[in-house]
Design an enzyme around this catalytic site. Structure first.
Site, mmCIF file in Angstrom:
data_model
loop_
_atom_site.group_PDB
_atom_site.id
_atom_site.type_symbol
_atom_site.label_atom_id
_atom_site.label_comp_id
_atom_site.label_asym_id
_atom_site.label_seq_id
_atom_site.Cartn_x
_atom_site.Cartn_y
_atom_site.Cartn_z
ATOM 1 N N GLU A 28 -17.790 34.845 13.065
ATOM 2 C CA GLU A 28 -19.074 35.827 14.766
ATOM 3 C C GLU A 28 -19.647 35.034 14.874
ATOM 4 O OE1 GLU A 28 -16.833 39.821 15.431
ATOM 5 O OE2 GLU A 28 -16.220 39.983 13.549
ATOM 6 N N SER A 157 -13.645 40.293 17.010
ATOM 7 C CA SER A 157 -13.701 39.134 18.379
ATOM 8 C C SER A 157 -12.292 38.036 17.429
ATOM 9 C CB SER A 157 -14.482 37.742 17.957
ATOM 10 O OG SER A 157 -15.542 38.706 17.408
ATOM 11 N N TYR A 224 -13.400 35.452 25.406
ATOM 12 C CA TYR A 224 -13.942 34.717 24.852
ATOM 13 C C TYR A 224 -14.246 33.616 26.021
ATOM 14 C CZ TYR A 224 -15.450 37.924 21.479
ATOM 15 O OH TYR A 224 -15.958 38.699 20.710
ATOM 16 N N ARG A 263 -16.719 50.779 20.777
ATOM 17 C CA ARG A 263 -15.561 50.826 22.072
ATOM 18 C C ARG A 263 -14.481 51.025 21.515
ATOM 19 N NH1 ARG A 263 -15.555 44.985 21.965
ATOM 20 N NH2 ARG A 263 -13.520 45.484 21.369
ATOM 21 N N ASP A 265 -10.267 50.336 21.459
ATOM 22 C CA ASP A 265 -9.273 49.922 22.435
ATOM 23 C C ASP A 265 -7.765 50.193 21.868
ATOM 24 O OD1 ASP A 265 -11.444 47.929 22.936
ATOM 25 O OD2 ASP A 265 -10.637 46.795 20.913
ATOM 26 N N GLU A 278 -8.329 50.660 17.037
ATOM 27 C CA GLU A 278 -8.912 50.363 16.893
ATOM 28 C C GLU A 278 -10.602 50.457 17.197
ATOM 29 O OE1 GLU A 278 -9.143 46.568 15.555
ATOM 30 O OE2 GLU A 278 -10.588 45.848 16.829
ATOM 31 N N ASN A 280 -14.642 49.371 17.353
ATOM 32 C CA ASN A 280 -15.837 48.712 17.522
ATOM 33 C C ASN A 280 -16.822 49.505 17.510
ATOM 34 O OD1 ASN A 280 -14.414 45.914 17.982
ATOM 35 N ND2 ASN A 280 -13.041 47.238 19.361
ATOM 36 N N GLY A 284 -19.161 43.816 21.789
ATOM 37 C CA GLY A 284 -20.053 42.656 22.376
ATOM 38 C C GLY A 284 -21.135 42.556 23.449
#
Length: 323
Positions: A28, A157, A224, A263, A265, A278, A280, A284
């Site tokens: 990453e 990612s 991305y 964050r 998800d 999960e 984070n 990002g």
């Protein structure tokens, strides 16, 4: 989380000299550089004395010890930076850093361990198996029932993540995930809508619904590279549903002892039930990133968001000056 947990800083001088860790040696790396460059510009725009430090290679210790830094903004993604390794180094050096502590980073990065924590706390999460070879992967996929997802256990990612709809696709999916480590997760696939809930200093931000193009899942390309992925905020959930998403996200964060910012998800299946995927711990901060979108919906500018994340470095103490 009943109340925001903000250590408010009034002036840039209180931060002292800031090392902004970016890059590193994980897969990453390029995403981390994008995150770090965006954050660096925001902090400097607010008058913060911040310098980028590439966390690649053995020179990191010397760079941190010789830079006169007072604290660290951790913008590293993936193994090495997001799994508690660098956090342990920073604690040995006495440098306060942003976000979660070492143990929370390590547990959150390990998908298998974090899902066990979710299950123990009564949080719904898709069923899964851990595998290390192709025969186990094939057996696990058959047990879970197609479609299934393959993903590396310690990677972010969406690197190495794929969907498999039939047995013929297992070998390629397993090989793709195993490139990033010997521990591979096979996970029951949830058909439905994906949501993300962000936390900043104990406060939940507006929920976002993620709508990838052409019925794709939210993979590296749609995260991305694609300009066609839609991010819906407000999410379209009714008040009761949004409260439930935030309740589940807060519980996941609390059970993993995550702090500062994060964050979470989640998926909603066709029966309208939510599941946690999960957490984070170093999300990002690129032009396609979700936390800045949620913050903007809460009237928090990108510059203010970066400032407030840097404030989280005070949660572990360490006044400005002295390193």
């Amino acid at each position: 989380m009943s109340a925001p947990l903000r250590h408010e800083i009034a002036g840039a001088a209180e931060f002292g000299r800031v090392a902004l860790l970016l890059g590193g040696d994980s897969a990453e790396r390029e995403i981390s550089i994008l995150t770090g460059e965006a954050v660096l510009g925001a902090l400097r725009a607010r008058g913060v004395d911040a310098e980028p430090v590439d966390a690649s290679g053995a020179a990191l210790v010397a760079a941190l010890q010789g830079g006169g830094y007072d604290r660290v903004f951790n913008a590293l993604h993936g193994p090495g930076g997001e799994d508690g390794v660098v956090a342990g180094l920073l604690e040995l050096l006495g440098l306060p850093y942003t976000g979660s502590g070492q143990s929370a980073l390590a547990v959150s990065m390990d998908k298998h361990v974090s899902k066990r924590v979710f299950a123990h706390a009564g949080l719904p999460t898709p069923d899964w198996r851990m595998v290390r070879d192709l025969p186990d992967a094939e057996r696990s996929a058959n047990e879970l029932g197609y479609p299934v997802g393959f993903k590396p256990n310690n990677q972010g990612s969406s690197f190495g993540v794929s969907r498999v709809d039939e047995a013929s696709g297992v070998a390629a999916a397993f090989a793709g995930a195993a490139r990033y480590g010997e521990d591979v997760m096979v996970e029951a696939w949830i058909e439905g809508a994906e949501y993300t809930a962000s936390m900043l200093q104990g406060e939940m931000l507006p929920v976002i619904r993620i709508v990838p193009p052409d019925e794709r899942f939210y993979d590296f390309h749609t995260k991305y590279e694609s300009e066609e992925t839609r991010y819906v905020c407000p999410s379209g959930l009714d008040r009761k549903q949004e409260v439930e998403v935030n309740r589940m996200a807060e519980l996941a964060i609390r059970e993993l002892n995550v702090s500062g910012w994060a964050r979470v998800d989640l998926m909603r299946d066709r029966s309208q039930a939510f599941s946690v995927l999960e957490v984070n711990t170093v999300p990002g901060m690129t032009s396609h990133s979700l936390v800045p979108m949620a913050a903007a919906q809460a009237d928090i500018s990108f510059d203010e968001l970066c400032w407030r994340i840097l404030e989280t470095s005070f949660e572990r103490g360490g006044p400005a000056g002295g390193h």
